[in-house]
Enzyme design. Structure first.
Site, mmCIF file in Angstrom:
data_model
loop_
_atom_site.group_PDB
_atom_site.id
_atom_site.type_symbol
_atom_site.label_atom_id
_atom_site.label_comp_id
_atom_site.label_asym_id
_atom_site.label_seq_id
_atom_site.Cartn_x
_atom_site.Cartn_y
_atom_site.Cartn_z
ATOM 1 C CG HIS A 141 -42.908 14.848 33.074
ATOM 2 N ND1 HIS A 141 -42.638 16.151 33.375
ATOM 3 C CD2 HIS A 141 -43.779 14.875 32.042
ATOM 4 C CE1 HIS A 141 -43.314 16.931 32.554
ATOM 5 N NE2 HIS A 141 -44.018 16.187 31.736
ATOM 6 N N GLY A 142 -42.110 11.955 36.800
ATOM 7 C CA GLY A 142 -41.784 10.649 37.341
ATOM 8 C C GLY A 142 -40.731 10.806 38.407
#
Lengths: 399, 471
Positions: free
Chosen positions: B319-320
């Site tokens: 997600h990051g």
């Protein structure tokens, strides 16, 4: 049979939805383009020019999206629909404007936007000014959200200007601090702020005038609120523009006696006028411009009153309502709006002080404009030693 | 290009749909490929080349794997495909994160790379990896037609925000799609619903969250902190599931069936259930290509715990590239492991409400890790949520925000449950004659109303973020 009917229903749904898209697309493609939106009071994005470098950087696409949204067919109607939809959700704050009680639109100022750091910067600038001109009077006017407590929506948050004004009072001292918070709160039930605009009314300014005269020794009882008379009944102010779903209008009232004051006004070293009021604005959108011809960097008012006193005002637009009331108190009034002045303030003031002898100095803002717009260049110092520090401090106030 | 924009709705979409439905048979894929490349290049004019490189690379690897299957050398090409995909992803997404970490640990100052993350790279590399892995396993047919394969990788509906479509799920539809008006109508409904979720709900919750987020931790009250994180929870759910709805809807209009991505996650009674309902296509990708190959739950509890930890660390940093996302993943791993060990059985015996409250609390806390960066910010916010802040229980701002958004919160809370959907289905099933006719008219009016209301918010355009630029 049933399936056939279902297919027909599906087809209607599809064509109905695509129809909406296609009709809007066609209307948008045919529709013309505008440079400026009156309602939003801003310049609209224009079609970007094809430029390979910008295209590759993705800037073209971004600019094109802004352009497509800004020039979308019937944009203003969509935007006002947005306000209606917010209203339907029972919102009491839309786009930074509170829907107050009794038809008041009140500008929102959230505490987090006015941190102590910003207060410090502006107070440092004010301190420098009052040190240089000890005769300075400071009048910072609270905005409607801090005064019209009963008009505010329940629990609506606001930046507490009372605490800030306390700091100002402590900094400049009781003698120089003109307190208007108290008297405005006392008269909060009266028409001291416009309902559709962020400014105060002549009545609000009149109460402030009385406080000011307590400091200058002038004639506090010169005006009677009962004399106020309307010059316009169709004023739709800045807050109305931000929320144009309410068709509300304000009255602009003035003290008729002040219209007759003999004055010779010079705006920005050029244009002359013989009255503090400019009728032409009353038939335009920006009716508040009626007071002192809207915004100018420097205004010189030669009054027909030979009091021998001179006043130098450093101010925002709130002052435009109050200054006409001061005319009989002074032979000459200089009015400077630092937003449009880029010279050395102290040198400029000294020049006028030499010409007219000792002059009164008045810093007149509303608290919010003071925090946002009060700035000046005190003097160009040699960039060494103590001077550099003072300059850096002063320039710290110029974000 | 994002779906919730004037350019997409009133330029790209009408033109594309006209060309697509006007194009005969095999030409439809040409239109779809060119349209998708334009769509992607609009936002990523340079990185579109990277996507094409990925496409070509995995197309060739697929061919090689197919050719070598019987010779046993297919494994080499599988490994090479994975290395290239993960290499590209690692370079563009994680290199700066690694450099930053190494600098922080070693006190060095290796300069960061001047890169921005190509939009959607995590989605399309996971898709192409599903292709080569499934080819190797014999679960997907090797695609010999480059056009069809390129359509799979670049297809604009699910390109930038999912769902992650496995190749084998759409391999037949890549070649043969029969336009069917019932499917197209369903697709339209789904698209409008998704657009409304994104624009009318998610963006408004986003505004509420932003206003709380801007409040310094010291001024944050307990009520304000919970209100803020609840707003973020609703924002990301309606935003992400709205995007998925729009993707699935557009896919159906074009003749594709994409997998579902969300099934009302906030009604879950355990964290385990939450992850079966949240971002399903990512969860099932990790389950199928990481968790199960590592042995899943078949090699004893310690191994299973290790597998859960690994998979959710990966899920986190998917997600990051940031420590907060890693912690976010580990936070879920913690509860998943506890549920495996004893909590799951306990929850089953308790009334449903306990499970729901516990799950919501765990998820809301997780969003603090997800949405804020920096230890100080995160701890400050968590402190405020649990009363360790100095600002007290509630203040003017929080009470006012609650009052302002009461209706929105009520609508959001209901819309996050299956209630509205089941009501609509019941109405559809129960009516007869006039009832059905009324439902059909009502349906169109509601859809048109949602579409026009969404246009209002898009044109006004004061707040319309794209949340997935770090994915």
């Amino acid at each position: 049979m049933d399936l056939l009917e279902e297919r027909r229903n599906a087809a209607v749904t599809v064509f109905f939805l695509f129809g909406i898209l296609l009709v809007l697309t066609a209307a948008d493609l045919i529709g013309g383009e505008r440079l400026f939106s009156e309602a939003e009071n801003r310049i609209l994005a224009q079609k970007p020019v094809w430029n390979t470098g910008q295209v590759l950087a993705g800037e073209y696409a971004q600019a094109y999206e802004e352009y497509a949204a800004d020039q979308f067919v019937g944009r203003e109607k969509w935007v006002s629909l947005k306000s209606l939809m917010d209203l339907a959700q029972q919102k009491k704050e839309i786009g930074g404007v509170y829907l107050g009680r009794g038809g008041y639109l009140i500008e929102q100022h959230l505490p987090r936007n006015y941190p102590a750091r910003l207060e410090d910067q502006k107070l440092a600038l004010l301190e420098l000014l009052t040190e240089r001109y000890p005769q300075t009077l400071v009048m910072l006017v609270p905005t409607a959200d801090n005064v019209l407590e009963k008009r505010m929506p329940a629990f609506a948050p606001y930046y507490d200007q009372e605490a800030f004004l306390e700091r100002v009072r402590n900094l400049v001292g009781e003698k120089r601090y003109v307190d208007v918070l108290g008297i405005l709160r006392e008269h909060a039930g009266e028409e001291i702020y416009y309902r559709t605009d962020h400014h105060w009314t002549t009545l609000g300014a009149l109460y402030a005038y009385q406080e000011l005269m307590g400091h200058t020794g002038g004639r506090a009882g010169r005006y009677d609120p009962g004399e106020l008379a309307a010059v316009s009944e169709s004023f739709r102010g800045t807050l109305y523009s931000r929320l144009p779903v309410f068709d509300r209008q304000d009255e602009i009232r003035i003290l008729p006696g002040t219209q007759a004051y003999p004055v010779e006004i010079t705006y920005d070293f050029g244009k002359k006028a013989q009255s503090c009021y400019e009728d032409k604005y009353l038939s335009a959108k920006n009716q508040y411009g009626y007071f002192l011809d809207d915004s100018h960097s420097f205004v010189e008012i030669d009054t027909g009153y030979h009091t021998g006193k001179t006043l130098f005002v450093i101010k925002d637009s709130y002052a435009n309502t109050l200054i006409p009331l001061l005319v009989p108190e002074y032979s000459r009034i200089y009015v400077l709006d630092p937003r449009y002045f880029f010279g050395e303030l102290f040198e400029f003031m000294d020049h006028y002080q030499e010409r007219s002898g000792e002059m009164d100095v008045l810093v007149l803002y509303n608290c919010i404009h003071f925090l946002e717009d009060f700035r000046y260049y005190p003097q160009i110092y040699e960039l060494t030693g103590e001077g550099a520090g003072a300059q850096a401090r002063a320039e710290g106030g110029n974000p | 290009m994002v779906f919730s924009s004037v350019v997409f709705l009133f330029r790209f979409l009408p033109l594309f749909m006209i060309l697509y439905f006007a194009a005969p048979g095999r030409m439809k894929n040409v239109v779809l490929l060119l349209g998708s490349l334009f769509f992607y290049a609009w936002g990523e004019p340079v990185y579109v080349l990277l996507m094409l490189f990925s496409t070509l690379s995995d197309y060739l690897h697929g061919l090689a794997i197919g050719a070598c299957r019987r010779k046993g050398t297919a494994r080499i090409f599988l490994v090479s495909s994975l290395l290239i995909n993960l290499g590209v992803l690692g370079f563009f997404k994680y290199a700066n994160f690694l450099i930053g970490t190494v600098n922080a640990l070693g006190g060095w100052s290796v300069p960061l790379l001047d890169l921005h993350l190509p939009i959607g790279i995590s989605f399309y590399t996971f898709q192409t990896m599903s292709y080569t892995i499934d080819c190797y396993r014999g679960e997907a047919r090797v695609q010999r037609n480059l056009l069809d394969f390129a359509v799979y990788v670049t297809m604009f509906p699910q390109l930038i925000a999912g769902p992650i479509v496995k190749y084998r799920d759409v391999q037949d539809q890549l070649r043969v799609r029969k336009p069917d008006i019932l499917e197209i109508a369903q697709g339209c409904r789904r698209f409008v619903a998704g657009l409304a979720k994104k624009v009318l709900l998610a963006n408004q919750f986003g505004l509420l969250w932003e206003s709380v987020k801007e409040t310094p931790s010291g001024d944050l009250t307990v009520l304000g902190a919970w209100l803020g994180i609840a707003a973020f929870a609703l924002q990301i759910y309606f935003d992400f599931s709205g995007y998925s709805d729009m993707a699935i809807g557009l896919g159906r209009i074009l003749g594709f069936r994409f997998p579902e991505n969300f099934r009302y996650p906030y009604v879950s009674r355990s964290v385990t259930e939450f992850w079966r309902r949240w971002h399903i296509s990512l969860g099932s990708w990790f389950r199928e290509y990481v968790y199960i190959p590592l042995g899943g739950n078949r090699r004893g509890l310690p191994r299973q715990i290790f597998n859960i930890l690994l998979v959710w660390m990966l899920t986190g940093i998917w997600h990051g590239a940031g420590w907060n996302f890693l912690i976010w993943g580990l936070w879920f791993a913690l509860w998943l492991i506890l549920e495996k060990v004893f909590l799951g059985k306990l929850l089953e015996r308790l009334p449903a409400v306990f499970g729901r409250v516990y799950t919501l609390a765990a998820v809301l806390v997780s969003w603090v890790f997800f949405s804020l960066e920096g230890t100080g910010r995160i701890l400050g916010y968590l402190g405020a949520m649990f009363g360790a802040g100095s600002a007290g229980l509630a203040g003017r701002e929080a009470v006012f925000a609650l009052r302002e958004n009461f209706l929105l919160l009520a609508v959001g809370a209901v819309a996050a449950t299956p209630l509205a959907g089941s009501l609509a289905r019941r109405m559809e099933g129960a009516g007869s004659g006039w009832g059905i006719a009324l439902c059909r008219v009502l349906e169109k009016l509601i859809l048109a109303g949602l579409l026009l209301a969404s246009v209002v918010y898009i044109v006004e355009a004061s707040y319309n973020p794209f949340l997935y630029f770090r994915f």
